[in-house]
Motif scaffolding. Sequence first.
Motif, PDB file in Angstrom:
ATOM      1  N   ASN A   1      -7.445 -38.935  87.444  1.00 53.82           N
ATOM      2  CA  ASN A   1      -8.243 -39.158  88.643  1.00 53.82           C
ATOM      3  C   ASN A   1      -7.311 -39.281  89.850  1.00 53.82           C
ATOM      4  OD1 ASN A   1      -9.977 -40.016  90.613  1.00 53.82           O
ATOM      5  ND2 ASN A   1     -10.433 -41.995  89.676  1.00 53.82           N
TER       6      ASN A   1
ATOM      7  N   TYR B   1       2.498 -46.482  76.288  1.00 51.78           N
ATOM      8  CA  TYR B   1       1.400 -45.750  75.672  1.00 51.78           C
ATOM      9  C   TYR B   1       1.881 -44.422  75.097  1.00 51.78           C
ATOM     10  CZ  TYR B   1      -2.472 -42.524  75.189  1.00 51.78           C
ATOM     11  OH  TYR B   1      -3.340 -41.577  74.694  1.00 51.78           O
TER      12      TYR B   1
ATOM     13  N   GLN C   1      -5.034 -48.822  76.228  1.00 50.53           N
ATOM     14  CA  GLN C   1      -6.058 -47.939  76.766  1.00 50.53           C
ATOM     15  C   GLN C   1      -5.477 -47.184  77.957  1.00 50.53           C
ATOM     16  OE1 GLN C   1      -9.161 -47.155  75.661  1.00 50.53           O
ATOM     17  NE2 GLN C   1      -9.270 -45.682  77.323  1.00 50.53           N
ATOM     18  N   PRO C   2      -5.276 -45.878  77.848  1.00 48.89           N
ATOM     19  CA  PRO C   2      -4.644 -45.148  78.956  1.00 48.89           C
ATOM     20  C   PRO C   2      -5.547 -45.073  80.176  1.00 48.89           C
ATOM     21  CG  PRO C   2      -5.407 -43.617  77.290  1.00 48.89           C
ATOM     22  CD  PRO C   2      -5.606 -44.988  76.721  1.00 48.89           C
ATOM     23  N   SER C   3      -4.973 -45.281  81.341  1.00 50.65           N
ATOM     24  CA  SER C   3      -5.731 -45.192  82.584  1.00 50.65           C
ATOM     25  C   SER C   3      -5.891 -43.732  82.976  1.00 50.65           C
ATOM     26  CB  SER C   3      -4.994 -45.944  83.698  1.00 50.65           C
ATOM     27  OG  SER C   3      -5.626 -45.738  84.947  1.00 50.65           O
ATOM     28  N   ASN C   4      -6.992 -43.411  83.661  1.00 50.41           N
ATOM     29  CA  ASN C   4      -7.129 -42.048  84.166  1.00 50.41           C
ATOM     30  C   ASN C   4      -6.615 -41.925  85.598  1.00 50.41           C
ATOM     31  OD1 ASN C   4      -9.141 -43.333  85.575  1.00 50.41           O
ATOM     32  ND2 ASN C   4     -10.784 -41.935  84.989  1.00 50.41           N
ATOM     33  N   ASP C   5      -6.120 -43.044  86.169  1.00 55.96           N
ATOM     34  CA  ASP C   5      -5.410 -42.969  87.450  1.00 55.96           C
ATOM     35  C   ASP C   5      -3.995 -42.479  87.155  1.00 55.96           C
ATOM     36  OD1 ASP C   5      -3.406 -44.218  89.491  1.00 55.96           O
ATOM     37  OD2 ASP C   5      -5.330 -44.327  90.517  1.00 55.96           O
TER      38      ASP C   5
ATOM     39  N   ILE D   1      -1.122 -45.156  87.494  1.00 50.64           N
ATOM     40  CA  ILE D   1      -1.142 -46.215  86.484  1.00 50.64           C
ATOM     41  C   ILE D   1      -0.732 -45.644  85.129  1.00 50.64           C
ATOM     42  CG2 ILE D   1      -2.586 -47.907  85.287  1.00 50.64           C
ATOM     43  CD1 ILE D   1      -4.313 -48.061  87.827  1.00 50.64           C
ATOM     44  N   TYR D   2      -1.207 -44.428  84.821  1.00 47.38           N
ATOM     45  CA  TYR D   2      -0.839 -43.804  83.545  1.00 47.38           C
ATOM     46  C   TYR D   2       0.678 -43.639  83.436  1.00 47.38           C
ATOM     47  CZ  TYR D   2      -0.404 -40.394  79.776  1.00 47.38           C
ATOM     48  OH  TYR D   2      -0.035 -39.752  78.625  1.00 47.38           O
TER      49      TYR D   2
ATOM     50  N   GLN E   1       2.218 -46.803  82.556  1.00 49.44           N
ATOM     51  CA  GLN E   1       1.949 -47.129  81.153  1.00 49.44           C
ATOM     52  C   GLN E   1       2.851 -46.368  80.189  1.00 49.44           C
ATOM     53  OE1 GLN E   1      -2.281 -46.142  81.121  1.00 49.44           O
ATOM     54  NE2 GLN E   1      -2.808 -48.308  80.867  1.00 49.44           N
TER      55      GLN E   1
ATOM     56  N   LEU F   1      -2.479 -55.382  90.213  1.00 50.40           N
ATOM     57  CA  LEU F   1      -1.925 -54.748  89.016  1.00 50.40           C
ATOM     58  C   LEU F   1      -0.474 -55.159  88.760  1.00 50.40           C
ATOM     59  CD1 LEU F   1      -3.307 -51.109  89.557  1.00 50.40           C
ATOM     60  CD2 LEU F   1      -4.029 -52.709  87.769  1.00 50.40           C
TER      61      LEU F   1
END
Length: 417
Positions: A103, A322, A329-333, A336-337, A340, A394
């Motif tokens: 995203n 990750y 839980q992987p972020s779709n941003d 942030i991903y 991670q 965050l």
Amino acid sequence: MIPSLPSRGKQLLESPFIWLKEKAEMDRKRTGVPSNMWYVQGKIYDLSKFLKEHPGGEYFLKFTQGQDITEMYYAHHLNLDKCQTILKKYYVKEADKVQQYFNFDENGFYRTLHKRVGDYFKVKNKGPSFSMKLTVISVLFAFFCTFALTCLYQSYLWALLCGYTLYVCFGLAHNFIHQGPKQPLRYMSDLLFFSHYHWSITHCISHHHSPNSNIDFEMTSMEPFYISTKSRLPNNRFLPYYINIFFGFISTLQFISTIIQIIKGEDKLRKEYLIPVIEYLIIYSFCWDGFLALKLFITIQFFASFLSLKYSLIIHRNSINYSDGSSIQPSNDYGIYNIQTSTDHDLWIQFPLNMFMFQSFNHHILHHLFPTVDESRIPEIHHILEETLKDFHLEHILKKYTVFELYKSHNQFVLEK
């Protein structure tokens, strides 16, 4: 989160060109992008007439023709207003399907961070600093000196020292490969068996924009000898006994893979592929003993490859980050991903010292988020990252480690200790 490509696990030595083909096929099914065009966030563009004008050079666009380049578009360009003006000239239509892995919401974390970093570099230079230029000169001088001394004395000690300087050369080359094919210092990578041309695909395109995913070439290419994806563990029980030797020969295996790709017609012989061969011939011309020259040459290559893999892999391959199958839980941003899947360590060690110790990989998160920013400039924007994380509440996802903690985490993860 991201499905695997069909050839994963079916090639002993993976080909970056097969990766490009399969990635394009996957993106075409997912977004409807025609094979001669490019997809950027829901829109189709025909950039074929822009290739020669592209400031980042032609081959990044040629490599990604027929693909979704949304992640590359944002990560590689800080002045989005200027880029949007250019893209409008080459707009074709809205995409038939809009299905993206990440995203890029204008008010989301990554776009906010992106704007702030872009504003910072509107008045600051994001390119190589004076200290970077001085470091390049110093390291190249050290490499040629130790290489000459290896030739003169046929000494394994000098060969190891030369291997270390080559390790630093590769760290510098990694920085310049991201700055595009117009940057001549990218050829420092070719002093080692790691081709900068192949690395532009396997590292700059694949790894950087889908780190730790099922289409991260650097994750999949070492399987089944070294597995670092949670869902595909465990590794075989012999890994602890050969892992360091394996790291030392990775660059040699990549060179062998290049030869195979040329024979199969996937690649053509490029002049820089001959650089390591010339290095061997120079050593041979001093000792006139083919086997001794080969042993000295392999010592240099092995030690540089070993150090490069030993220090870089711990940044991503550990129990903290990750990967497919992990409990995170992987972020779709997109921003942030990347946090991670990457880890910083020992941030108090800054450029140029960190280049000599860790190839600058200790400041790695921001490098992933903005790969075209010179490594010597990365510490300048760390406060922007911290402020943006704070604004989005965050702060907890940005954790700080030491290199020893990451080594321990890496070994626990891949060796299951």
